[in-house]
Design an enzyme around this catalytic site. Sequence first.
Site, PDB file in Angstrom:
ATOM      1  N   ASP A 186      16.013   2.017 -11.802  1.00 20.46           N
ATOM      2  CA  ASP A 186      15.336   1.512 -11.081  1.00 20.46           C
ATOM      3  C   ASP A 186      14.180   1.359 -10.017  1.00 20.46           C
ATOM      4  O   ASP A 186      13.174   1.052 -10.086  1.00 20.46           O
ATOM      5  CB  ASP A 186      15.114  -0.548 -11.522  1.00 20.46           C
ATOM      6  CG  ASP A 186      16.040  -0.756 -12.372  1.00 20.46           C
ATOM      7  OD1 ASP A 186      17.057  -0.601 -13.053  1.00 20.46           O
ATOM      8  OD2 ASP A 186      14.753  -1.367 -13.502  1.00 20.46           O
TER       9      ASP A 186
ATOM     10  N   ASN B 117      20.366   0.575  -8.860  1.00 21.60           N
ATOM     11  CA  ASN B 117      20.522   0.395 -10.089  1.00 21.60           C
ATOM     12  C   ASN B 117      21.094  -0.853 -10.313  1.00 21.60           C
ATOM     13  O   ASN B 117      21.416  -1.654  -9.706  1.00 21.60           O
ATOM     14  CB  ASN B 117      20.872   1.629 -10.822  1.00 21.60           C
ATOM     15  CG  ASN B 117      21.323   1.516 -12.478  1.00 21.60           C
ATOM     16  OD1 ASN B 117      19.900   1.109 -13.308  1.00 21.60           O
ATOM     17  ND2 ASN B 117      22.137   1.940 -13.130  1.00 21.60           N
TER      18      ASN B 117
ATOM     19  N   GLY C 138      14.238  -2.659 -18.689  1.00 15.67           N
ATOM     20  CA  GLY C 138      14.225  -1.235 -18.453  1.00 15.67           C
ATOM     21  C   GLY C 138      13.269  -0.894 -17.435  1.00 15.67           C
ATOM     22  O   GLY C 138      12.507  -1.023 -18.433  1.00 15.67           O
TER      23      GLY C 138
HETATM   24  O1  MRU Z   1      17.913  -5.760 -15.808  1.00 14.14           O
HETATM   25  P1  MRU Z   1      17.562  -4.008 -16.733  1.00 14.14           P
HETATM   26  O2  MRU Z   1      17.944  -4.191 -18.121  1.00 14.14           O
HETATM   27  O3  MRU Z   1      15.952  -4.123 -16.799  1.00 14.14           O
HETATM   28  O4  MRU Z   1      18.273  -2.739 -15.691  1.00 14.14           O
HETATM   29  C1  MRU Z   1      18.232  -1.575 -15.976  1.00 14.14           C
HETATM   30  C2  MRU Z   1      18.826  -1.047 -15.759  1.00 14.14           C
HETATM   31  O5  MRU Z   1      19.116  -1.000 -14.301  1.00 14.14           O
HETATM   32  C3  MRU Z   1      18.608   0.828 -15.831  1.00 14.14           C
HETATM   33  O6  MRU Z   1      19.673   1.133 -16.199  1.00 14.14           O
HETATM   34  C4  MRU Z   1      17.514   0.720 -15.544  1.00 14.14           C
HETATM   35  O7  MRU Z   1      16.249   0.271 -15.048  1.00 14.14           O
HETATM   36  C5  MRU Z   1      16.596   2.628 -16.377  1.00 14.14           C
HETATM   37  S1  MRU Z   1      16.038   2.373 -17.657  1.00 14.14           S
HETATM   38  C6  MRU Z   1      15.602   4.115 -18.298  1.00 14.14           C
END
Ligand code: MRU
Length: 341
Positions: free
Chosen positions: A236, A245, A47
Site C-alpha cells: 500500500d 502491506n 487494494g
Molecule cells: O485492505 P485492502 O484489502 O485494501 O488491502 C490490500 C492490500 O494490502 C494489498 O496487498 C495492497 O493494497 C496491494 S494491492 C495491489
Amino acid sequence: MIPSIEWTAENKVKMIDQTVLPHKLEFLEFDDFRAVANSIKVMNIRGAPAIGVAAAMGMALATIEYKELGKENFLKKMENAANVIRMTRPTASNLFWAVDRVWKIIVSFPDNPSNLSELVIEEAKIMAQEDINVNKNIGKNGASLLKDGDVVLTHCNAGSLATVQYGTALAPVRAAIEAGKNISVIADETRPRLQGARLTAYELHYDNIPVKVISDTSSGLLMKLGKIDKVIVGTDRVTSDAVFNKIGTYLVALAAYDNKIPFYVAAPTSTLSLHETIKDVTIEQRDCSEVRNILGKVQIVPDGVECLNYAFDITPFRLVTGVITEDGVFTPEELLKKYKA
Ligand code: MRU
C-alpha cells in the site's frame, strides 16, 4: 478477470462489489462522488491501485456535479470532494497520489473551461489504462524471477481485483504462466477480511491458475517443509525504510527470512512514497467488529472482550529481497538510488 472498475459510457463509475465475492459476482454503479468515497471506505473496492483509480473517478464525478459553478465556488466544492475522498482510508499512497494528480488538472486553468470535466474524466480513464500497462510490466519483470515448477506464497489480494486488471503481486505469476511456466500459488486466507481466501482464490480459480488456500498461521510450517519457493506480496505504501502491506505480511517476511526464501514486493511506482519514513504513515485501524465476527456473521469473541484491528503492518527493508516495479527488480538500496530524488 474482468476489470474491477471502469468509467461507463453513461458517465458512471462501475465496479465489482468485492464484499460479496466469492459467492456472487455483482456490480455497483455510482454517479455521486460521495457514494464512490463510501465504496472505498466499506471496501466494495479495495487494494491500493484500485482505490487510486476509484478516487480519480470519484473526483471526475464531482467535476460533473459542480461544472456549472463559477471558478471560486467550483474550487471550494472540489476541495471538499477531494477531502471526502482523502478521508476514506489513510494508508495506501495511491489514493492521495490519484487525488493530487487530478487536482493538478483542476487548478491548471485560470477559469474553468467548459470542457474541464471532460478533461478530468479523460485523465481518470487514462489512469485506469495506465494501471493495466504498469501491471503488465511488473508481470514481465517479476516473471524472470520465477522458474518452472515454482510455488509462490502470497498474502491478501494484490491481484486483478486489487487493481484495474492483472494485479501487482499476482502479475509475475500470470506472466510466467503466459510464458509457459508451470507455477502455482498458495494464498494466505488473510484474517479478518479474508481477501486471500475470498478474492485471490476467486480470481486465480476464475483464470484456471492453480491455487490452494491456507490459514494465516500455516505459512511458516510450509516454508520449513520446503513447500514454498518464493513469496510475492503487494504493498500500500513504500517509504524509505519499509513496506506497508496487509496485516500479517511482516510475519510472512520474518518466516521467509528465517527459511532463506526470497521475499519480493510488487510495487507500482504510484505506491512509492520514498520521501517518507515509517513514522510519517498512519496505519488504518478498522472497526473491531471485523475481528469479533467472521465476515459480520458469526461472533467468535466473547461479549465484553475488546479487539484490536490494525489493517496493515510494517515490513522493514532488511527482510525484503527485491521490489518489483514497472521498471525492473530492485533491492531496497537500488530502489532508493533509482527513485528517491
Ligand atoms: O485492505 P485492502 O484489502 O485494501 O488491502 C490490500 C492490500 O494490502 C494489498 O496487498 C495492497 O493494497 C496491494 S494491492 C495491489
